[in-house]
Design a protein around this motif. Sequence first.
Motif, PDB file in Angstrom:
ATOM      1  N   UNK A 233      42.499  29.658  29.258  1.00  0.00           N
ATOM      2  CA  UNK A 233      41.351  29.149  30.002  1.00  0.00           C
ATOM      3  C   UNK A 233      41.712  27.888  30.779  1.00  0.00           C
ATOM      4  N   UNK A 234      42.505  27.004  30.172  1.00  0.00           N
ATOM      5  CA  UNK A 234      42.863  25.755  30.842  1.00  0.00           C
ATOM      6  C   UNK A 234      43.706  25.998  32.085  1.00  0.00           C
ATOM      7  N   UNK A 235      44.490  27.056  32.087  1.00  0.00           N
ATOM      8  CA  UNK A 235      45.341  27.341  33.236  1.00  0.00           C
ATOM      9  C   UNK A 235      44.760  28.313  34.231  1.00  0.00           C
ATOM     10  N   UNK A 236      43.534  28.759  34.037  1.00  0.00           N
ATOM     11  CA  UNK A 236      42.919  29.715  34.951  1.00  0.00           C
ATOM     12  C   UNK A 236      42.715  29.091  36.333  1.00  0.00           C
ATOM     13  N   UNK A 237      43.000  29.874  37.373  1.00  0.00           N
ATOM     14  CA  UNK A 237      42.949  29.349  38.735  1.00  0.00           C
ATOM     15  C   UNK A 237      41.879  30.004  39.597  1.00  0.00           C
ATOM     16  N   UNK A 238      41.909  31.337  39.724  1.00  0.00           N
ATOM     17  CA  UNK A 238      41.069  32.005  40.718  1.00  0.00           C
ATOM     18  C   UNK A 238      39.586  31.877  40.399  1.00  0.00           C
ATOM     19  N   UNK A 239      39.206  32.015  39.136  1.00  0.00           N
ATOM     20  CA  UNK A 239      37.784  31.928  38.794  1.00  0.00           C
ATOM     21  C   UNK A 239      37.244  30.549  39.128  1.00  0.00           C
ATOM     22  N   UNK A 240      37.976  29.500  38.724  1.00  0.00           N
ATOM     23  CA  UNK A 240      37.475  28.150  38.958  1.00  0.00           C
ATOM     24  C   UNK A 240      37.562  27.775  40.433  1.00  0.00           C
ATOM     25  N   UNK A 241      38.549  28.295  41.134  1.00  0.00           N
ATOM     26  CA  UNK A 241      38.659  27.984  42.557  1.00  0.00           C
ATOM     27  C   UNK A 241      37.483  28.559  43.338  1.00  0.00           C
ATOM     28  N   UNK A 242      37.064  29.778  42.984  1.00  0.00           N
ATOM     29  CA  UNK A 242      35.971  30.427  43.705  1.00  0.00           C
ATOM     30  C   UNK A 242      34.616  29.947  43.205  1.00  0.00           C
ATOM     31  N   UNK A 243      34.457  29.851  41.890  1.00  0.00           N
ATOM     32  CA  UNK A 243      33.136  29.574  41.322  1.00  0.00           C
ATOM     33  C   UNK A 243      32.852  28.095  41.139  1.00  0.00           C
ATOM     34  N   UNK A 244      33.888  27.264  40.899  1.00  0.00           N
ATOM     35  CA  UNK A 244      33.658  25.838  40.648  1.00  0.00           C
ATOM     36  C   UNK A 244      33.944  24.972  41.861  1.00  0.00           C
ATOM     37  N   UNK A 245      34.788  25.444  42.767  1.00  0.00           N
ATOM     38  CA  UNK A 245      35.041  24.709  43.994  1.00  0.00           C
ATOM     39  C   UNK A 245      36.224  23.781  43.931  1.00  0.00           C
ATOM     40  N   UNK A 246      36.323  22.900  44.940  1.00  0.00           N
ATOM     41  CA  UNK A 246      37.477  22.014  45.093  1.00  0.00           C
ATOM     42  C   UNK A 246      37.075  20.552  45.223  1.00  0.00           C
ATOM     43  N   UNK A 247      35.819  20.216  44.968  1.00  0.00           N
ATOM     44  CA  UNK A 247      35.378  18.831  45.116  1.00  0.00           C
ATOM     45  C   UNK A 247      35.803  18.032  43.891  1.00  0.00           C
ATOM     46  N   UNK A 248      36.645  17.038  44.097  1.00  0.00           N
ATOM     47  CA  UNK A 248      37.193  16.248  42.989  1.00  0.00           C
ATOM     48  C   UNK A 248      36.343  15.003  42.774  1.00  0.00           C
ATOM     49  N   UNK A 249      35.292  15.140  41.966  1.00  0.00           N
ATOM     50  CA  UNK A 249      34.442  14.007  41.640  1.00  0.00           C
ATOM     51  C   UNK A 249      34.404  13.847  40.122  1.00  0.00           C
ATOM     52  N   UNK A 250      34.275  12.612  39.686  1.00  0.00           N
ATOM     53  CA  UNK A 250      34.255  12.325  38.254  1.00  0.00           C
ATOM     54  C   UNK A 250      32.822  12.481  37.751  1.00  0.00           C
ATOM     55  N   UNK A 251      32.554  13.587  37.066  1.00  0.00           N
ATOM     56  CA  UNK A 251      31.217  13.850  36.559  1.00  0.00           C
ATOM     57  C   UNK A 251      31.303  14.746  35.336  1.00  0.00           C
ATOM     58  N   UNK A 252      30.310  14.588  34.464  1.00  0.00           N
ATOM     59  CA  UNK A 252      30.196  15.459  33.293  1.00  0.00           C
ATOM     60  C   UNK A 252      29.066  16.473  33.461  1.00  0.00           C
ATOM     61  N   UNK A 253      28.465  16.518  34.631  1.00  0.00           N
ATOM     62  CA  UNK A 253      27.360  17.432  34.900  1.00  0.00           C
ATOM     63  C   UNK A 253      27.896  18.833  35.166  1.00  0.00           C
ATOM     64  N   UNK A 254      27.605  19.813  34.306  1.00  0.00           N
ATOM     65  CA  UNK A 254      28.146  21.159  34.526  1.00  0.00           C
ATOM     66  C   UNK A 254      27.527  21.874  35.720  1.00  0.00           C
ATOM     67  N   UNK A 255      26.447  21.331  36.250  1.00  0.00           N
ATOM     68  CA  UNK A 255      25.846  21.947  37.428  1.00  0.00           C
ATOM     69  C   UNK A 255      26.455  21.496  38.729  1.00  0.00           C
TER      70      UNK A 255
END
Length: 313
Positions: A233-255
Amino acid sequence: MAAGHNRATAPGPNRSLARSRPRYGEAAIKVLLLAAALVSIATTLGIVAALLEPTIEFFSEVSFGEFFGSTSWGPLFSPPAFGVWPIIVATLEITLIAVIVAIPLGLAAAIYLSEYATTRVRKIFKPVLEVLAGIPTVVFGFFAFSFVTPLLQDILPFTLDPRNALSAGLLVGVMIIPIVASLSEDAMSAVPRSLREGSFALGASKMTTSVSVVLPAAFSGIVAAIILAISRAAGETMIVAIAAGFKSIFTFNPGSEMATMAAFIASAGSGDAPVGSIAYKTIFAVGSLLFIMTFAMNWFSARMVKKYREVYE
């Protein structure tokens, strides 16, 4: 005379036993197995060698204090920022969501397949479950983006970004369920039948036997399955790239939209960073950090397996 006769007629050593034929086939198999074992070691050493030099060059220009002491991440921006915590937090947050999904469902599936399912049902459902691991992760990513996120936006009381950590974590959790379920079921099936029969003889129910006897007996194998799933899970790329995006902000908000370490490596390695630049070397620094994190988890798993392994005769 009799003794001499006995010595004369005593059978000599069996030539076929004393001097057997060389087994070239067995020697060849040993060489092939050794080569197969060395491939994984050579691959690991090759990865370390590829990461080491650019990582050293990166930290000769960026201090450890800046890398680990800041919450601003933007190595491709001008001016660049090298605080790695936003992508570390995103990676850990999505992995945690995935684990919360995968462990209960995976262990429940393992208990059913090992303790409740008939042989026929097990032969059907276990391969079907393992097929889930063969679905391309890009499919999971688009499913999370196009279906799961709109569904969550309709039913949850808080706002979700179009790309967010929650839907990415849920689908990563679904992806690693087969790892937890299949390997845990193998560990539980290896528990001797005598332990179950002893529990039944004391009046325990099947559920009590499964939870209080079989699960503890298979604990080392279950821990290994969970750690392997976490590393995946820690090394997964495609799911997080498509579903979570690329915005690098420091937040704990899962939304919120966020970028994981693997997603950053994928985006930065797509050609935006000139080869040899500090931004390009950042890819190797993040890759080294991710490698160390997964190596630490696997080392911890090996220690846990060794400590709690049950040996049955």
